[in-house]
Design an enzyme around this catalytic site. Structure first.
Site, PDB file in Angstrom:
ATOM      1  N   TYR A   1       3.086   4.873   0.855  1.00 42.67           N
ATOM      2  CA  TYR A   1       3.745   5.260   1.825  1.00 42.67           C
ATOM      3  C   TYR A   1       2.616   6.731   3.010  1.00 42.67           C
ATOM      4  O   TYR A   1       1.659   6.913   1.871  1.00 42.67           O
ATOM      5  CB  TYR A   1       5.141   6.145   1.265  1.00 42.67           C
ATOM      6  CG  TYR A   1       6.040   4.915   0.681  1.00 42.67           C
ATOM      7  CD1 TYR A   1       6.659   4.262   0.943  1.00 42.67           C
ATOM      8  CD2 TYR A   1       6.551   5.555  -0.525  1.00 42.67           C
ATOM      9  CE1 TYR A   1       7.575   3.230   1.011  1.00 42.67           C
ATOM     10  CE2 TYR A   1       7.604   4.820  -0.983  1.00 42.67           C
ATOM     11  CZ  TYR A   1       8.367   3.982  -0.343  1.00 42.67           C
ATOM     12  OH  TYR A   1       9.008   2.933  -0.887  1.00 42.67           O
TER      13      TYR A   1
ATOM     14  N   PHE B   1       6.925   2.129  -4.069  1.00 42.42           N
ATOM     15  CA  PHE B   1       8.032   2.313  -3.638  1.00 42.42           C
ATOM     16  C   PHE B   1       8.294   3.618  -4.055  1.00 42.42           C
ATOM     17  O   PHE B   1       9.782   3.845  -3.437  1.00 42.42           O
ATOM     18  CB  PHE B   1       8.769   0.512  -4.455  1.00 42.42           C
ATOM     19  CG  PHE B   1       8.536  -0.270  -4.042  1.00 42.42           C
ATOM     20  CD1 PHE B   1       9.184  -0.734  -2.858  1.00 42.42           C
ATOM     21  CD2 PHE B   1       8.206  -1.762  -4.486  1.00 42.42           C
ATOM     22  CE1 PHE B   1       9.213  -1.901  -2.028  1.00 42.42           C
ATOM     23  CE2 PHE B   1       7.758  -2.401  -4.113  1.00 42.42           C
ATOM     24  CZ  PHE B   1       8.183  -2.883  -3.233  1.00 42.42           C
TER      25      PHE B   1
ATOM     26  N   ASP C   1       1.037  -1.310   0.090  1.00 40.05           N
ATOM     27  CA  ASP C   1       0.189  -0.189  -0.137  1.00 40.05           C
ATOM     28  C   ASP C   1       0.666   1.592   0.270  1.00 40.05           C
ATOM     29  O   ASP C   1       2.167   1.118  -0.339  1.00 40.05           O
ATOM     30  CB  ASP C   1      -1.132   0.180   1.407  1.00 40.05           C
ATOM     31  CG  ASP C   1      -0.258   0.359   2.336  1.00 40.05           C
ATOM     32  OD1 ASP C   1       0.187  -0.166   2.766  1.00 40.05           O
ATOM     33  OD2 ASP C   1      -0.972   0.429   3.413  1.00 40.05           O
TER      34      ASP C   1
ATOM     35  N   HIS D   1      11.276  -9.664   0.588  1.00 38.15           N
ATOM     36  CA  HIS D   1      10.796  -8.192   0.264  1.00 38.15           C
ATOM     37  C   HIS D   1      11.695  -7.447   0.270  1.00 38.15           C
ATOM     38  O   HIS D   1      13.069  -7.622   1.380  1.00 38.15           O
ATOM     39  CB  HIS D   1      10.132  -7.242   1.663  1.00 38.15           C
ATOM     40  CG  HIS D   1       9.252  -6.084   0.917  1.00 38.15           C
ATOM     41  ND1 HIS D   1       9.459  -6.019   1.064  1.00 38.15           N
ATOM     42  CD2 HIS D   1       7.612  -5.979   0.269  1.00 38.15           C
ATOM     43  CE1 HIS D   1       8.514  -4.109   1.223  1.00 38.15           C
ATOM     44  NE2 HIS D   1       8.195  -4.765   0.215  1.00 38.15           N
TER      45      HIS D   1
END
Length: 226
Positions: free
Chosen positions: A65, A76, A63, A185
């Site tokens: 920031y 990202f 989701d 991740h």
């Protein structure tokens, strides 16, 4: 906030479903009563910056920031001038180790979107200071529909799945012409468990070239400020 072009046509069936009507009402109410990111005009940037017909690769995030000035509608990615978040620091470190490109001075991934990389979060909005706060309000159903659209394309595509949430989507990708790259991740909590050294950027380009497709230029230009 609107999806445009071929994406709009491909996702049109979703807009008429009850879950989407409920999602739309909820998101409008959240923007009216709370501080929510990204700005409303940027919610669908992933789709509008990377038209469906130009998608070569997909990177899935979770989701947006949730701190001021960060989210820009691409997973990202952050706005120019914003401090680069830890996961993106690790992504850039792997990019450097993989392809030798210098680490950029900013975290704006709009260039990747223009290169055909769909930078899609599975949830497209978030309340300020509250990660995952818009989970389970309907976004996952919508973005799953987008993944199904991509999975239904009979042309070479690369799916880059980082972390358990993204890797859960693997079962939706069954076309043998679609190349899956998966790893831990890039978060500092997990990057050393298989993200570092996974070489996603070169592997993506090797596959595209093997299919006669122009590889992605993963370099992020420096802003050269300061």
């Amino acid at each position: 906030m609107a999806v445009t072009g071929a994406w709009e046509q491909a996702l049109k069936p979703e807009f008429g479903k009850p879950y989407y009507a409920a999602l739309y009402r909820k998101v409008l109410e959240e923007y009216r009563t709370q501080t929510v990111y990204p700005p409303g005009k940027d919610i669908f940037n992933a789709f509008n910056f990377t038209p469906l017909e130009k998608v070569k690769a997909v990177i899935l995030g979770q989701d947006p920031y949730h701190e001021p000035g960060q989210a820009n509608g691409l997973c990202f990615s952050v706005h120019p001038g914003v401090r680069i978040p830890p996961s993106l620091v690790n992504i850039f470190a792997e990019l450097h180790d993989d392809l030798g490109f210098p680490v950029p001075d900013n975290g704006d991934l709009t260039k990747w979107a223009g290169e055909g990389v769909l930078l899609l979060n599975t949830v497209l909005t978030v309340r300020a200071h509250a990660a995952n706060s818009h989970r389970n309000i309907g976004w996952e159903e919508f973005t799953d529909a987008a993944i199904r659209v991509l999975a239904g394309l009979d042309r070479p595509l690369v799916f880059i799945l980082w972390g358990s949430a993204a890797r859960k989507k693997k079962s939706m990708i069954t076309n043998p012409r679609h190349f899956i790259i998966e790893s831990a991740h890039p978060s500092p909590l997990s990057a050393y468990n298989g993200f570092f050294g996974s070489r996603p950027f070169s592997r993506c380009n090797e596959y595209l070239k093997s299919e006669g497709i122009e590889p992605i230029d993963w370099r992020i230009p420096d802003l050269g400020r300061g």
